[in-house]
Motif scaffolding. Structure first.
Motif, PDB file in Angstrom:
ATOM      1  N   CYS A 253       0.225   8.375  -2.558  1.00 37.74           N
ATOM      2  CA  CYS A 253       0.993   8.963  -1.462  1.00 37.74           C
ATOM      3  C   CYS A 253       0.138  10.073  -0.836  1.00 37.74           C
ATOM      4  O   CYS A 253       0.265  11.236  -1.205  1.00 37.74           O
ATOM      5  CB  CYS A 253       2.320   9.520  -1.965  1.00 37.74           C
ATOM      6  N   PRO A 254      -0.778   9.669   0.098  1.00 38.34           N
ATOM      7  CA  PRO A 254      -0.986   8.312   0.611  1.00 38.34           C
ATOM      8  C   PRO A 254      -1.972   7.537  -0.249  1.00 38.34           C
ATOM      9  O   PRO A 254      -2.581   8.074  -1.181  1.00 38.34           O
ATOM     10  CB  PRO A 254      -1.575   8.570   1.998  1.00 38.34           C
ATOM     11  N   VAL A 255      -2.165   6.269   0.095  1.00 42.28           N
ATOM     12  CA  VAL A 255      -3.121   5.420  -0.582  1.00 42.28           C
ATOM     13  C   VAL A 255      -4.534   5.971  -0.372  1.00 42.28           C
ATOM     14  O   VAL A 255      -4.826   6.590   0.654  1.00 42.28           O
ATOM     15  CB  VAL A 255      -3.000   3.969  -0.053  1.00 42.28           C
TER      16      VAL A 255
ATOM     17  N   ILE B 210       0.844  -1.200   0.000  1.00 42.80           N
ATOM     18  CA  ILE B 210       0.000   0.000   0.000  1.00 42.80           C
ATOM     19  C   ILE B 210       0.880   1.252   0.000  1.00 42.80           C
ATOM     20  O   ILE B 210       1.761   1.408   0.828  1.00 42.80           O
ATOM     21  CB  ILE B 210      -0.979   0.010   1.190  1.00 42.80           C
ATOM     22  N   GLY B 211       0.656   2.105  -0.981  1.00 42.52           N
ATOM     23  CA  GLY B 211       1.334   3.383  -1.040  1.00 42.52           C
ATOM     24  C   GLY B 211       2.597   3.396  -1.887  1.00 42.52           C
ATOM     25  O   GLY B 211       3.147   2.362  -2.251  1.00 42.52           O
ATOM     26  N   ALA B 212       3.058   4.608  -2.182  1.00 38.80           N
ATOM     27  CA  ALA B 212       4.194   4.806  -3.085  1.00 38.80           C
ATOM     28  C   ALA B 212       5.488   4.210  -2.543  1.00 38.80           C
ATOM     29  O   ALA B 212       6.321   3.727  -3.312  1.00 38.80           O
ATOM     30  CB  ALA B 212       4.379   6.304  -3.356  1.00 38.80           C
TER      31      ALA B 212
ATOM     32  N   GLY C 268       9.217   4.950  -2.814  1.00 37.96           N
ATOM     33  CA  GLY C 268       8.913   6.197  -2.130  1.00 37.96           C
ATOM     34  C   GLY C 268       9.858   7.331  -2.452  1.00 37.96           C
ATOM     35  O   GLY C 268      10.799   7.214  -3.239  1.00 37.96           O
ATOM     36  N   ILE C 269       9.612   8.454  -1.818  1.00 35.11           N
ATOM     37  CA  ILE C 269      10.454   9.629  -2.057  1.00 35.11           C
ATOM     38  C   ILE C 269      11.879   9.372  -1.568  1.00 35.11           C
ATOM     39  O   ILE C 269      12.841   9.982  -2.048  1.00 35.11           O
ATOM     40  CB  ILE C 269       9.831  10.878  -1.377  1.00 35.11           C
ATOM     41  N   GLN C 270      12.026   8.439  -0.615  1.00 37.01           N
ATOM     42  CA  GLN C 270      13.371   8.115  -0.136  1.00 37.01           C
ATOM     43  C   GLN C 270      14.207   7.407  -1.198  1.00 37.01           C
ATOM     44  O   GLN C 270      15.432   7.279  -1.054  1.00 37.01           O
ATOM     45  CB  GLN C 270      13.309   7.282   1.150  1.00 37.01           C
TER      46      GLN C 270
ATOM     47  N   PHE D 111       7.460  11.472  -5.483  1.00 36.77           N
ATOM     48  CA  PHE D 111       6.938  10.350  -4.706  1.00 36.77           C
ATOM     49  C   PHE D 111       7.232   8.994  -5.339  1.00 36.77           C
ATOM     50  O   PHE D 111       7.362   7.995  -4.633  1.00 36.77           O
ATOM     51  CB  PHE D 111       5.414  10.497  -4.527  1.00 36.77           C
ATOM     52  N   ASN D 112       7.306   8.949  -6.662  1.00 39.30           N
ATOM     53  CA  ASN D 112       7.535   7.692  -7.366  1.00 39.30           C
ATOM     54  C   ASN D 112       8.786   7.772  -8.227  1.00 39.30           C
ATOM     55  O   ASN D 112       8.816   7.302  -9.362  1.00 39.30           O
ATOM     56  CB  ASN D 112       6.313   7.345  -8.229  1.00 39.30           C
TER      57      ASN D 112
END
Length: 262
Positions: A141-143, A87-89, A95-97, A244-245
């Motif tokens: 981001c978020p789901v 669930i989520g990016a 993710g952004i990381q 985010f992706n």
């Protein structure tokens, strides 16, 4: 042991993330109470101190893999889960990381931390699917909480969930929102981004930031050519794809195509 053998057992796990997707599940409120009557929430540290051991029928996983411990733990989660849903990016694309994937992480640790040798981190941030088999992915981001509810309802009913595959542009049309790219020249990733958010940003005259990641067969080069022709600098275009992706292949490849250009 499951005290309610007729109810499937649900677990919710966190890896490297901001907890926003788990909060989206809690934000379901009344709907979540209805779901709770149909499933046994065996493990959900964000919401309860209850920590029941596996196996679990369904595991919802938020967050990316950023440490060696994460890498070991996700394999353990997979081993005790019937279905695993990311669930989520962060979980679906790093993710952004995942921006760390573009630079020397050791250099960043030296700059940021007084004792960088204490930081145990992989050189990359990667999605869950890079390490174990994933059965379903929920983007965002978020789901979107409605997608979460649809997925849980579908699994309880024994059917495949109805998840969006079209672009954000379709959602703009459905809600009667004028195209911000055409009407105002606002840079927008809507044509290449998967639907699911309800086209929130364009409804407020802002371009889509790509929170839900690339849609099916996105034509990112064509969109980039249009944005460059409209006067968007290449550096801004790269930043548009690297949010985010950033590590989603279609966005990563398109950003890299413009590396080294002014």
């Amino acid at each position: 042991m499951n005290a309610h053998p007729s109810r499937p057992r649900l677990a919710v796990w966190k890896f490297a993330s901001c907890d926003g997707c788990q909060l989206s599940l809690l934000d379901c409120e009344d709907e979540l109470l209805a779901v709770a009557d149909r499933v046994e929430i065996a493990l959900f540290p964000e919401a309860s101190s209850r920590m029941e051991p596996g196996p679990y029928d369904v595991s919802l996983v938020e967050g990316s893999i950023t440490t060696a411990h994460d890498r070991e733990r996700i394999e353990a989660v997979r081993a005790q889960s019937g279905l695993l849903v990311t669930i989520g990016a962060c979980a679906t694309a790093g993710g952004i990381q995942a921006l760390r994937n573009l630079r020397d992480v050791e250099e960043w640790k030296r700059i940021v931390y007084a004792r960088p040798e204490w930081i145990d981190s992989l050189a990359t941030s990667t999605p869950i699917a890079s390490h174990v088999k994933v059965d379903y992915e929920l983007r965002g981001c978020p789901v979107n909480k409605q997608q979460l509810l649809e997925l849980l309802a579908a699994l309880l009913a024994g059917r495949r969930p109805n998840l969006a595959t079209s672009s954000v542009c379709e959602e703009c049309k459905a809600r009667g929102t004028s195209c911000v790219l055409v009407a105002h020249g606002t840079p927008c990733l809507g044509p290449v981004t998967q639907a699911g958010c309800g086209a929130i940003c364009p409804a407020y005259n802002r371009g889509c930031y790509g929170c839900f990641g690339p849609k099916e067969t996105p034509n990112a080069p064509a969109l980039s050519d249009q944005l460059l022709a409209a006067g968007l600098p290449s550096a801004t275009l790269r930043r548009l794809y690297r949010t985010f992706n950033a590590a989603a292949p279609a966005f990563a490849d398109e950003a890299a195509r413009h590396d080294g250009t002014p």
